[in-house]
Design an enzyme around this catalytic site. Structure first.
Site, mmCIF file in Angstrom:
data_model
loop_
_atom_site.group_PDB
_atom_site.id
_atom_site.type_symbol
_atom_site.label_atom_id
_atom_site.label_comp_id
_atom_site.label_asym_id
_atom_site.label_seq_id
_atom_site.Cartn_x
_atom_site.Cartn_y
_atom_site.Cartn_z
ATOM 1 N N THR A 71 91.815 79.994 45.094
ATOM 2 C CA THR A 71 93.246 79.912 45.398
ATOM 3 C C THR A 71 93.799 81.292 45.686
ATOM 4 O O THR A 71 93.244 82.295 45.227
ATOM 5 C CB THR A 71 94.044 79.289 44.224
ATOM 6 O OG1 THR A 71 95.422 79.224 44.585
ATOM 7 C CG2 THR A 71 93.927 80.092 42.943
ATOM 8 N N ASP A 98 94.917 71.247 45.621
ATOM 9 C CA ASP A 98 96.073 71.142 46.507
ATOM 10 C C ASP A 98 97.118 70.317 45.789
ATOM 11 O O ASP A 98 96.791 69.330 45.123
ATOM 12 C CB ASP A 98 95.706 70.453 47.826
ATOM 13 C CG ASP A 98 95.195 71.446 48.842
ATOM 14 O OD1 ASP A 98 95.736 72.564 48.893
ATOM 15 O OD2 ASP A 98 94.260 71.116 49.567
ATOM 16 N N PHE A 116 107.759 77.906 40.081
ATOM 17 C CA PHE A 116 107.643 78.371 41.463
ATOM 18 C C PHE A 116 107.811 77.177 42.400
ATOM 19 O O PHE A 116 107.973 76.042 41.955
ATOM 20 C CB PHE A 116 106.303 79.075 41.693
ATOM 21 C CG PHE A 116 105.096 78.164 41.645
ATOM 22 C CD1 PHE A 116 104.577 77.731 40.443
ATOM 23 C CD2 PHE A 116 104.482 77.742 42.822
ATOM 24 C CE1 PHE A 116 103.474 76.883 40.391
ATOM 25 C CE2 PHE A 116 103.376 76.898 42.784
ATOM 26 C CZ PHE A 116 102.875 76.469 41.573
ATOM 27 N N GLY A 117 107.771 77.475 43.698
ATOM 28 C CA GLY A 117 107.821 76.403 44.699
ATOM 29 C C GLY A 117 109.057 75.530 44.546
ATOM 30 O O GLY A 117 110.190 76.014 44.504
ATOM 31 N N TYR A 118 108.826 74.230 44.436
ATOM 32 C CA TYR A 118 109.913 73.251 44.368
ATOM 33 C C TYR A 118 110.431 73.033 42.945
ATOM 34 O O TYR A 118 111.258 72.136 42.728
ATOM 35 C CB TYR A 118 109.431 71.904 44.929
ATOM 36 C CG TYR A 118 109.093 71.906 46.407
ATOM 37 C CD1 TYR A 118 109.995 71.407 47.345
ATOM 38 C CD2 TYR A 118 107.873 72.379 46.874
ATOM 39 C CE1 TYR A 118 109.688 71.379 48.698
ATOM 40 C CE2 TYR A 118 107.553 72.370 48.223
ATOM 41 C CZ TYR A 118 108.468 71.866 49.131
ATOM 42 O OH TYR A 118 108.147 71.852 50.469
ATOM 43 N N ASP A 119 109.961 73.811 41.985
ATOM 44 C CA ASP A 119 110.352 73.577 40.585
ATOM 45 C C ASP A 119 111.863 73.529 40.354
ATOM 46 O O ASP A 119 112.327 72.731 39.523
ATOM 47 C CB ASP A 119 109.718 74.633 39.668
ATOM 48 C CG ASP A 119 108.265 74.307 39.357
ATOM 49 O OD1 ASP A 119 107.846 73.170 39.608
ATOM 50 O OD2 ASP A 119 107.550 75.204 38.870
ATOM 51 N N HIS A 176 101.723 67.693 36.742
ATOM 52 C CA HIS A 176 100.661 67.236 37.639
ATOM 53 C C HIS A 176 99.413 68.123 37.514
ATOM 54 O O HIS A 176 98.310 67.648 37.330
ATOM 55 C CB HIS A 176 101.219 67.299 39.068
ATOM 56 C CG HIS A 176 101.989 68.569 39.352
ATOM 57 N ND1 HIS A 176 103.111 68.927 38.641
ATOM 58 C CD2 HIS A 176 101.776 69.594 40.207
ATOM 59 C CE1 HIS A 176 103.581 70.087 39.068
ATOM 60 N NE2 HIS A 176 102.758 70.519 40.019
HETATM 61 P P1 ITT Z 1 96.318 77.817 47.519
HETATM 62 O O1 ITT Z 1 95.876 79.191 47.808
HETATM 63 O O2 ITT Z 1 95.722 77.270 46.249
HETATM 64 O O3 ITT Z 1 96.186 76.871 48.694
HETATM 65 P P2 ITT Z 1 99.167 77.354 47.934
HETATM 66 O O4 ITT Z 1 100.379 77.973 47.319
HETATM 67 O O5 ITT Z 1 98.972 77.471 49.405
HETATM 68 O O6 ITT Z 1 97.888 77.941 47.166
HETATM 69 P P3 ITT Z 1 99.229 74.490 48.239
HETATM 70 O O7 ITT Z 1 98.602 74.544 49.588
HETATM 71 O O8 ITT Z 1 98.694 73.500 47.260
HETATM 72 O O9 ITT Z 1 99.149 75.876 47.476
HETATM 73 O O10 ITT Z 1 100.786 74.365 48.471
HETATM 74 C C1 ITT Z 1 101.519 73.529 47.743
HETATM 75 C C2 ITT Z 1 102.996 73.685 47.963
HETATM 76 O O11 ITT Z 1 103.582 73.025 46.869
HETATM 77 C C3 ITT Z 1 103.550 75.092 47.955
HETATM 78 O O12 ITT Z 1 104.715 75.101 48.745
HETATM 79 C C4 ITT Z 1 103.928 75.327 46.519
HETATM 80 O O13 ITT Z 1 105.005 76.198 46.367
HETATM 81 C C5 ITT Z 1 104.298 73.924 46.063
HETATM 82 N N1 ITT Z 1 103.844 73.702 44.696
HETATM 83 C C6 ITT Z 1 102.566 73.643 44.254
HETATM 84 N N2 ITT Z 1 102.532 73.452 42.933
HETATM 85 C C7 ITT Z 1 103.819 73.404 42.524
HETATM 86 C C8 ITT Z 1 104.427 73.257 41.268
HETATM 87 O O14 ITT Z 1 103.716 73.146 40.173
HETATM 88 N N3 ITT Z 1 105.751 73.252 41.216
HETATM 89 C C9 ITT Z 1 106.507 73.372 42.339
HETATM 90 N N4 ITT Z 1 106.006 73.536 43.556
HETATM 91 C C10 ITT Z 1 104.667 73.556 43.659
#
Ligand code: ITT
Length: 191
Positions: A7, A67, A147-150, A175
């Site tokens: 990752t 993913d 992070f992300g959509y949290d 998840h």
């Molecule tokens: P890799 O190097 O592992 O691929 P990535 O950040 O590209 O890392 P993904 O392709 O799985 O990971 O992208 C998933 C998307 O979902 C990304 O926009 C993240 O910010 C979001 N995401 C993943 N896990 C999350 C979580 O636990 N809470 C909120 N958003 C999450």
């Protein structure tokens, strides 16, 4: 046991490390070039998870990859496999969140779930582990953790978003935590 996690996302590493505990030591592939093969949107989880094969072929080591996607009921499962690039190739979390909030404007059904699929390659065999947490999309961003959509995801049984809850709680019910726990159970037989 030492295991490679394919990752580029440091948040994922921190969360998985917290769930894995002391029995496992995560080794990172620094600056993975894996991203290059992910530029094309792919419609299937299994195709997305070719990260682990890439690492096996290029680094010669067993590893696991994951993913994660957000699936929103009123948007027919969007953003799903394009969760990271929902608002465009810049993968900007704030634009992604704003797009979701705009698309859900005036929608009553705000049910959603996060799905994590972990793919492991071990001794030449491939295994998948899945973790899901159900919840709802908040009306606005709340909180600064995670992070992300949290900031817009409220897990079932709570009033706060993942970004408002402590990392201990997220890593208990998320998840990713669920999928990681299945991975641990499986790996215990190999220690
Ligand atoms: P890799 O190097 O592992 O691929 P990535 O950040 O590209 O890392 P993904 O392709 O799985 O990971 O992208 C998933 C998307 O979902 C990304 O926009 C993240 O910010 C979001 N995401 C993943 N896990 C999350 C979580 O636990 N809470 C909120 N958003 C999450």
């Amino acid at each position: 046991m030492k295991i490679v996690f394919a990752t580029n996302n440091p948040h994922k590493v921190a969360e998985v490390n917290e769930v894995l505990g002391d029995a496992f030591q995560i080794i990172l592939c620094k600056r993975l070039v894996v991203k290059k093969i992910f530029l094309k949107p792919s419609p299937h989880w299994k195709e997305m998870l070719c990260k682990k094969r890439y690492v096996k072929e290029n680094y010669g080591t067993d590893c696991f990859a994951e993913d994660t996607g957000l699936e929103i009921e009123a948007l027919n499962g969007e953003p799903g496999v394009i969760t990271a690039r929902y608002a465009g190739p810049s993968r900007d979390p704030y634009s992604n969140i704003n797009l979701v909030l705009n698309k859900l404007h005036n929608k009553e059904n705000r049910n959603a779930q996060f799905r994590t699929v972990i793919a492991l390659i071990l001794n030449g065999e491939e295994y998948l582990f899945e973790g899901i947490v159900k919840g709802t999309i908040a009306l606005e961003k709340r909180g600064t953790g995670g992070f992300g959509y949290d900031p817009i995801f409220v897990p079932e049984g709570y009033d706060q978003t993942f970004a408002e809850l402590s990392s201990e709680i997220k890593n208990e019910i998320s998840h990713r935590a669920r999928a990681t726990k299945l991975l641990i159970e499986f790996l215990k037989d190999f220690i």
